[in-house]
Enzyme design. Structure first.
Site, short mmCIF file in Angstrom:
data_model
loop_
_atom_site.label_atom_id
_atom_site.label_comp_id
_atom_site.label_asym_id
_atom_site.label_seq_id
_atom_site.Cartn_x
_atom_site.Cartn_y
_atom_site.Cartn_z
N CYS A 1 95.25 17.79 36.68
CA CYS A 1 94.91 17.03 35.48
C CYS A 1 93.80 17.73 34.69
O CYS A 1 92.74 18.04 35.23
CB CYS A 1 94.43 15.64 35.89
SG CYS A 1 93.85 14.68 34.51
N CYS B 1 87.11 12.26 33.74
CA CYS B 1 87.65 10.91 33.92
C CYS B 1 87.08 10.23 35.16
O CYS B 1 86.61 9.10 35.10
CB CYS B 1 89.17 10.97 33.99
SG CYS B 1 89.96 9.45 34.53
N CYS C 1 92.17 -3.67 52.14
CA CYS C 1 91.89 -2.58 51.19
C CYS C 1 90.50 -2.01 51.45
O CYS C 1 90.00 -1.23 50.65
CB CYS C 1 91.99 -3.09 49.76
SG CYS C 1 90.86 -4.43 49.39
N CYS D 1 90.55 9.81 39.54
CA CYS D 1 91.17 10.34 40.76
C CYS D 1 90.14 11.16 41.51
O CYS D 1 90.09 12.38 41.38
CB CYS D 1 92.36 11.24 40.41
SG CYS D 1 93.72 10.39 39.64
#
Ligand code: SAH
Length: 498
Positions: free
Chosen positions: A110, A116, A449, A119
């Site tokens: 990316c 960003c 999670c 990720c």
């Protein structure tokens, strides 16, 4: 899961990055108090070896015994670091040079990966991400829960890209001639960084965002300016059904009126460029807030819902409704939950934290009766709608806190053979765990999670007469630090004799 894992846990000021949570063991030890002055200073350059990794993508190493967190450095690497922050128990360094590269390092595909921050693990090859996620589960179970059980290799995706079915993208002013831009907020700021494509999004979502930006821009529609609280378009939300192929476009606006003829042309333009669109919805959010959606939605064109499937259960998805963002892996995760529930058709099941009822409906076909409980009333309305949509009539859904509703059910004489829990990051409430211990279901299936709270909660269940059989991590969010798992827990035989 999904959005539940996201951005809820606020970090305490001054706490070490990810120490305690799914972080590397070294991270937690690094946060131990040291009386002496830190052996590093701001702006100093040091060389060090990285030996741990937090789920936020920070490498961790020690300089004279003092923990230093280094974003984007990997275990096994020898690195040169500039210290940018020094706190009492740890420091943070900027990666200046990788002198010895880990064999698992990979070039992020990316182009905006560094800016960003979405990720956090893209620089680690996928096989190693999966191994690392399993290790975080093992470490947390042992360290926090004192639990040693088989933890299977993480089930990953065959193609770990383009897996998200929903994009929520802010719209702003910028670019040449002050046109519209769409992108993401730079970390800790409200500046929008333009983004053309996101490689974990379904291509359809990229195309929707691009179409809205270009069409609305050419029609002269304005972007919302949060400082002045002016302008119209706040966000574009794109949703796509992976199996159905149906597309929904949601335009979040500050006010209801969209001037004509721009309104009509915008709808026509979206329909022309996105032939799979089934629903165009406007959501009105007049408030000064970071929350994306306002209270009111109107259908601009087409249907109120799009539909998609998880397994053979059909789900209606509205502008605001929650739906798992990675439907492919959701099927894998909940398939495992179904296997661990080991139903024969005669059981009573409780699904705690049931959301829109995904697990409840998945289990209902193999159980006698399923009771779902969830605190968000809109989610329960969706769950009921989805039950009707699938002709499932042996489920009952209740709105409320699991830790209040389930003890009340218990007091009414309801006994479950199987209890499934799928709590948010903070894990299960203690009262709920105590009720499960009293209720003595034969099996508990724990979808988690957050391995740290999983470990804490399993300890309570084990002390209450249950035994953890095995744990299966499933990668729901490739290239991010999110770690999902499902555990099978059974009642010990002697505890079972009521
Ligand atoms: N299995 C669900 C998703 C679970 S996500 C599905 O497939 O849709 C966790 C859910 O727990 C969220 O929907 C959240 O709203 C809910 N929740 C959070 N705290 C709760 C509580 N104390 N009692 C019941 N539900 C709660």
């Amino acid at each position: 899961m999904a959005d539940k894992t996201g951005r809820k846990g606020k970090k305490k000021k001054g706490s070490a990055p990810a120490a305690g949570a799914a972080g590397a063991g070294t991270g937690a030890r690094g946060a131990a108090r040291s009386a002496a002055a830190p052996p590093v200073q701001k702006n100093e350059y040091i060389e060090m070896t990285i030996d741990g990794l937090t789920h936020e993508g920070n490498g961790v190493g020690r300089h004279e015994g003092f923990a230093v967190f280094v974003p984007r450095a990997l275990p096994g690497e020898k690195v040169k670091v500039k210290i940018i922050k020094v706190l009492k128990n740890y420091a943070v360094g900027r990666l200046v040079d990788v002198m010895e590269t880990a064999s698992h390092r990979t070039e992020p595909s990316c182009p905006i990966y560094k800016r960003c921050g979405g990720c956090s693990l893209q620089h680690l090859d996928y096989e190693e991400q999966l191994r690392q996620k399993r290790q975080w589960v093992v470490d947390n179970l042992e360290r926090i829960g004192g639990i040693q059980v088989p933890v299977h290799p993480t089930i990953g995706m065959e193609n770990p890209w383009r897996y998200r079915n929903k994009a929520q993208v802010p719209i702003g002013v910028g670019g040449e001639k002050g046109g519209l831009i769409t992108g993401f907020f730079a970390p800790r700021s409200h500046e929008i960084i333009p983004m053309d494509s996101c490689s974990i999004q379904h291509e359809s979502n990229d195309r929707v965002v691009e179409a809205v930006r270009e069409i609305a821009g050419s029609l002269g529609l304005t972007a919302y300016d949060e400082k002045k609280h002016e302008g119209l378009l706040r966000n574009v939300v794109a949703k796509v059904g992976f199996r159905s192929g149906e597309v929904m476009v949601v335009l979040v606006t500050r006010e209801e009126s969209i001037p004509e003829p721009a309104r009509t042309r915008l709808i026509e333009g979206i329909r022309e460029r996105i032939p799979a669109v089934k629903s165009i919805v406007q959501n009105i959010n007049p408030k000064r807030t970071n929350v994306i959606f306002g209270d009111r939605s109107v259908v601009l064109w087409g249907e109120k819902y799009i539909y998609d499937y998880i397994g053979d259960v059909k789900f209606a998805i509205s502008a605001r409704s929650f739906f798992q963002v990675n439907p492919v892996q959701t099927e894998v995760l909940y398939g495992k939950a179904l296997e661990y529930a080991d139903l024969s058709g005669t059981e009573t099941v409780i699904d705690a934290y049931c959301g829109i009822g995904t697990i409840s409906l998945f289990l209902a076909k193999r159980a006698r009766r399923v009771y779902g409980v969830e605190v968000v009333d809109e989610a329960i309305a969706d769950a009921k709608r989805n039950a009707r949509l699938n002709g499932i009539d042996n489920v009952e859904f209740a709105v409320g806190e699991a830790e209040k509703v389930i003890p009340w059910w218990y007091a009414q004489g309801i006994r479950a053979d199987v209890v499934v829990v799928d709590p948010p990051r903070k894990g299960c409430d203690r009262t709920l765990l105590d009720t499960i211990v009293k209720m003595k279901p034969e099996r508990v299936v724990y979808v988690s999670c957050n391995p740290a709270t999983l470990a804490r909660d399993l300890r309570v269940l084990e002390d209450g007469g249950f035994k953890t059989v095995e744990v299966q991590p499933v990668d729901m969010f490739p290239h991010t630090g999110h770690v999902e798992s499902v555990s099978q827990i059974v009642l010990n035989e002697e505890a079972g004799s009521r």
